[in-house]
Design a protein around this motif. Structure first.
Motif, PDB file in Angstrom:
ATOM      1  N   UNK A   1      36.054 -20.935   0.213  1.00 46.03           N
ATOM      2  CA  UNK A   1      35.621 -19.996  -0.837  1.00 46.03           C
ATOM      3  C   UNK A   1      34.512 -20.610  -1.677  1.00 46.03           C
ATOM      4  N   UNK A   2      34.683 -21.888  -2.046  1.00 42.40           N
ATOM      5  CA  UNK A   2      33.629 -22.550  -2.819  1.00 42.40           C
ATOM      6  C   UNK A   2      32.344 -22.652  -1.992  1.00 42.40           C
ATOM      7  N   UNK A   3      32.490 -22.898  -0.705  1.00 38.87           N
ATOM      8  CA  UNK A   3      31.313 -22.982   0.167  1.00 38.87           C
ATOM      9  C   UNK A   3      30.539 -21.672   0.166  1.00 38.87           C
ATOM     10  N   UNK A   4      31.250 -20.556   0.179  1.00 40.13           N
ATOM     11  CA  UNK A   4      30.566 -19.262   0.140  1.00 40.13           C
ATOM     12  C   UNK A   4      29.745 -19.109  -1.141  1.00 40.13           C
ATOM     13  N   UNK A   5      30.259 -19.615  -2.254  1.00 40.23           N
ATOM     14  CA  UNK A   5      29.483 -19.559  -3.504  1.00 40.23           C
ATOM     15  C   UNK A   5      28.181 -20.348  -3.366  1.00 40.23           C
ATOM     16  N   UNK A   6      28.285 -21.544  -2.780  1.00 42.73           N
ATOM     17  CA  UNK A   6      27.093 -22.372  -2.620  1.00 42.73           C
ATOM     18  C   UNK A   6      26.135 -21.803  -1.575  1.00 42.73           C
ATOM     19  N   UNK A   7      26.599 -20.892  -0.778  1.00 40.73           N
ATOM     20  CA  UNK A   7      25.740 -20.248   0.213  1.00 40.73           C
ATOM     21  C   UNK A   7      25.133 -18.951  -0.301  1.00 40.73           C
TER      22      UNK A   7
ATOM     23  N   UNK B   1      28.452 -19.453 -16.552  1.00 41.21           N
ATOM     24  CA  UNK B   1      29.101 -18.190 -16.897  1.00 41.21           C
ATOM     25  C   UNK B   1      28.115 -17.030 -16.783  1.00 41.21           C
ATOM     26  N   UNK B   2      26.903 -17.238 -17.259  1.00 46.72           N
ATOM     27  CA  UNK B   2      25.892 -16.182 -17.188  1.00 46.72           C
ATOM     28  C   UNK B   2      25.559 -15.831 -15.743  1.00 46.72           C
ATOM     29  N   UNK B   3      25.380 -16.846 -14.911  1.00 44.88           N
ATOM     30  CA  UNK B   3      25.037 -16.608 -13.506  1.00 44.88           C
ATOM     31  C   UNK B   3      26.132 -15.854 -12.762  1.00 44.88           C
ATOM     32  N   UNK B   4      27.369 -16.032 -13.187  1.00 39.87           N
ATOM     33  CA  UNK B   4      28.488 -15.375 -12.504  1.00 39.87           C
ATOM     34  C   UNK B   4      28.892 -14.068 -13.180  1.00 39.87           C
ATOM     35  N   UNK B   5      28.075 -13.592 -14.122  1.00 32.84           N
ATOM     36  CA  UNK B   5      28.316 -12.295 -14.734  1.00 32.84           C
ATOM     37  C   UNK B   5      29.293 -12.289 -15.873  1.00 32.84           C
TER      38      UNK B   5
ATOM     39  N   UNK C   1      22.449 -14.730  -7.248  1.00 31.98           N
ATOM     40  CA  UNK C   1      23.356 -15.449  -6.360  1.00 31.98           C
ATOM     41  C   UNK C   1      22.678 -16.689  -5.785  1.00 31.98           C
ATOM     42  N   UNK C   2      21.411 -16.557  -5.435  1.00 35.81           N
ATOM     43  CA  UNK C   2      20.683 -17.713  -4.917  1.00 35.81           C
ATOM     44  C   UNK C   2      20.515 -18.785  -5.994  1.00 35.81           C
ATOM     45  N   UNK C   3      20.272 -18.346  -7.232  1.00 36.38           N
ATOM     46  CA  UNK C   3      20.169 -19.304  -8.328  1.00 36.38           C
ATOM     47  C   UNK C   3      21.508 -19.984  -8.561  1.00 36.38           C
ATOM     48  N   UNK C   4      22.597 -19.226  -8.486  1.00 36.16           N
ATOM     49  CA  UNK C   4      23.931 -19.807  -8.639  1.00 36.16           C
ATOM     50  C   UNK C   4      24.177 -20.848  -7.551  1.00 36.16           C
TER      51      UNK C   4
END
Length: 308
Positions: free
Chosen positions: A77-83, A112-116, A30-33
Motif C-alpha cells: 500500500x505504501x509502495x502504491x503511494x510512492x508510485x 497533509x495538504x498533498x493528501x487532501x 499525486x506525482x508530487x506526493x
C-alpha cells in the motif's frame, strides 16, 4: 493483491482507488506526493530511526518496507503511494506516515495538504519573525494589530492599545481576540457597540477558515468559550458567517467620540495571518490618533494611553 484489496486489509489506510479519470491537477498532486515521500525516505538512515545499519544498499535512506513497518501499514500500500497511484489515504494513515518519516512541522503540514487533508493551524511558530510583524504595525499611524487563524494577537501598535486596551496586560496564552472579547470585560471597553463587534469577530472567524472543523486547537477553543460565555455560544450556534473587507467602528475617547473605517488583509502567509487596521473616518479622529500612545502633555487631563 490489488490496491483496493490492500486498502481493505491494512487497518485504516482507507485506500479506495478509482479509475484514472482524475483532473490533471490531481494527477500532478499525486506525482508530487510520490516524489515528496521518496525524497523524505531517502534522507533518513536506519540508524536515525533505531534500525540496525546495513552494510550495502543500492539506494540511500530507509527502504519502503522500513517506513511501512514503522507506520503500521502494508508495504504494498505504501509502495502504491510512492508510485503516484490514485489512493485516498485517511488522515490517521497520513499521520502515521509523517511520524515514520520523522517529518518536521512544515513537511508534516505539506504532506497533509498533498493528501487532501487540512493542516492544523500553526501555533506560536507561525513562520514569520515577530519583530517584522511588530515593525509592520508600528509603521501604521492608525490602530492596527495582527492575528493568526486562531485569532491569537501577534502584534499591535500604540494606537490599537489606546482604543482596545493593553494587550500586554494579558499573558501570551490568553492573548486571543475571541477569548479577550468574551471573557475579559476590560478589553475593548471603549467600543460603543462592543457586543456587536465581538459577534462580528465570531462570524468572520467561522468564514475565514475551516479550522473549527478539523484543527484540535480551534475545536478546544470553541468548546472552552462555549462553556464560559453564553454570548459566544449563541453567536457560534447561529452558524452565521461574515466576510467583510471594510467595516465601521466607533469608540469613546477622552478627546470625544471617534469613528474608524476598518480594513483587513487576511490569509497572509502560512499561518493565515490577518492584518486589521482602523483608519480615522473624520478629522477629529485623525487628530486624536496623531497623539495616540504618546505621553500626555502637562496640564492635559484625561489623555490616558490605555484602558484601566
Amino acid at each position: 493483491m490489488t490496491p483496493r484489496q490492500i486498502g481493505r486489509t491494512s487497518g485504516g489506510e482507507d485506500a479506495t482507488p478509482a479509475p484514472e479519470t482524475a483532473p490533471s491537477s490531481e494527477v500532478r498532486s499525486r506525482h508530487e506526493l510520490a516524489a515528496f515521500l521518496r525524497a523524505r525516505r531517502a534522507r533518513l538512515t536506519p540508524e536515525q530511526v533505531g534500525l540496525p545499519a546495513r552494510r550495502r544498499s543500492r539506494t540511500p535512506g530507509l527502504r519502503r518496507e522500513d517506513v511501512a513497518e514503522r507506520a503500521g501499514i502494508s508495504t504494498a500500500w505504501y509502495t502504491y503511494l510512492e508510485q503516484g497511484r490514485e489512493i485516498q489515504p485517511s488522515r490517521e494513515a497520513v499521520e502515521r506516515i509523517a511520524r515514520a518519516l520523522c517529518l518536521s512541522g512544515p513537511d508534516h503540514a505539506y504532506l497533509l495538504t498533498l493528501t487532501g487533508h487540512t493542516p492544523p493551524s500553526p501555533g506560536a511558530d507561525h513562520g514569520l519573525d515577530p519583530r517584522l510583524l511588530q515593525s509592520l504595525v508600528d509603521h501604521v499611524t492608525a490602530p492596527a494589530y495582527v492575528t493568526d487563524a486562531l485569532t491569537r494577537v501577534l502584534a499591535w501598535n500604540p494606537p490599537a492599545r489606546e482604543i482596545f486596551g493593553d494587550y500586554a496586560a494579558w499573558p501570551t496564552e490568553r492573548r486571543n481576540l475571541l477569548r479577550l472579547l468574551f471573557t475579559e470585560p476590560r478589553f475593548a471597553s471603549r467600543l460603543v457597540a462592543r457586543d456587536e463587534y465581538a459577534t462580528r469577530v465570531v462570524h468572520t472567524f467561522r468564514d475565514r477558515s475551516d479550522a473549527h472543523l478539523k484543527d484540535p486547537a480551534a475545536i478546544a477553543l470553541i468548546e472552552e468559550l462555549s462553556r464560559q460565555s453564553n454570548r459566544f455560544r449563541q453567536a457560534w450556534e447561529s452558524t452565521d458567517v461574515r466576510r467583510a473587507g471594510t467595516d465601521t467602528l466607533v469608540a469613546h475617547h477622552p478627546d470625544g467620540r471617534l469613528t474608524f473605517t476598518m480594513i483587513m488583509l487576511q490569509d497572509l502567509g502560512p499561518a493565515g495571518l490577518r492584518i486589521n487596521a482602523y483608519l480615522p473616518a473624520d478629522p477629529a479622529t485623525t487628530r486624536a490618533m496623531e497623539t495616540a500612545g504618546k505621553p500626555p502633555q502637562i496640564g492635559r487631563a484625561g489623555a490616558a494611553g490605555g484602558l484601566e
